[in-house]
Design a protein around this motif. Structure first.
Motif: not given
Length: 260
Positions: A10-33
């Motif tokens: 969502p745009h409001s999250i992007k706006k809050y964190v400013k520039q996203i360089e990359k997204v990495t992922f965790l093993k965690q998360g059975c109920t959420s991404d």
């Protein structure tokens, strides 16, 4: 679970964190991404839930985190943003360095180090239970009544490990708590983080409320895939300051938890 793509955020999250360089992922998360956003300002955790049940849990976690933020007795992530769209719910959280206690115990062979981490996990839970429960997390109805009602609802509406016979057994036992405290509600080896042999934070607070301390204690010491040995269980209770009986353990960890 599906990887989070930058374009979907969502745009409001992007706006809050400013520039996203990359997204990495965790093993965690059975109920959420769950993704880690790497930005010029540092790292953030981003969670996304899609199904109705998990969207409710994600909002509950946001609500709990907002209410326990002022408590200085233990480390829990700050919740920065919550965004709901027609299909999804998103939450932006503080990032903590570390792996889960489960991952730590799977790799660490040194018995003393293993017992130290488990002991500290017990001490941390005692601090949570000794903290003053925020008024907004207090319910007039006893916690066990709410949980049994929710267990019945989950059995009817969702796929759970428990069954009708087990639920009837739990309802009959009348497990009343003399004094309710602030509980985490899912205090397992998957929700406590360790870094450099020290506990850094407790995550996944959707079950946070005024409730029965024995529920947290029972979930913490479940024997999972041979990870939690008898010695480690003793270390945990030593850190906490007291233990629970086998019947209490069975009621909460092998009974009630089967519906959640």
């Amino acid at each position: 679970m599906h990887p989070i793509i930058v374009e979907e955020i969502p745009h409001s999250i992007k706006k809050y964190v400013k520039q996203i360089e990359k997204v990495t992922f965790l093993k965690q998360g059975c109920t959420s991404d769950v993704g880690i956003l790497h930005t010029a300002k540092g790292r953030y955790v981003l969670k996304r839930a899609k199904r109705e049940k998990y969207r409710k849990w994600l909002y509950k976690e946001y609500y709990v985190l907002k209410n326990i933020q002022a408590l200085a007795d233990f480390q829990s992530p700050s919740a920065y943003k919550f965004v709901q769209t027609a299909e999804e719910s998103w939450m932006l959280l503080e990032f903590f360095e570390g792996k889960t206690v489960r991952e730590y115990l799977e790799k660490e062979d040194n018995e003393k180090k293993r017992e130290h981490v488990v002991y500290e996990m017990g001490r941390l839970l005692a601090r949570i239970h000794n903290a003053e429960c925020p008024e907004r997390l207090v319910s007039k109805q006893p916690w066990i009544h709410r949980m049994l009602q929710e267990a019945e609802y989950n059995l009817t509406h969702y796929e759970v490990d428990g069954n009708q016979r087990l639920l009837k057994q739990l309802q009959k036992q009348n497990m009343i708590c003399k004094q309710e405290v602030l509980i985490h509600g899912d205090y397992t080896i998957d929700n406590v983080l360790v870094h450099d042999g020290q506990i850094t934070a407790v995550i996944d607070w959707s079950g946070g409320t005024l409730g029965d301390a024995r529920y947290d204690m029972a979930l913490a010491v479940r024997f999972e895939d041979g990870i939690f040995t008898g010695k480690e269980r003793a270390s945990f209770f030593k850190g906490y300051g007291k233990g629970i009986s086998q019947s209490e353990f069975c009621y909460f960890a092998e009974g009630l938890y089967e519906f959640f």
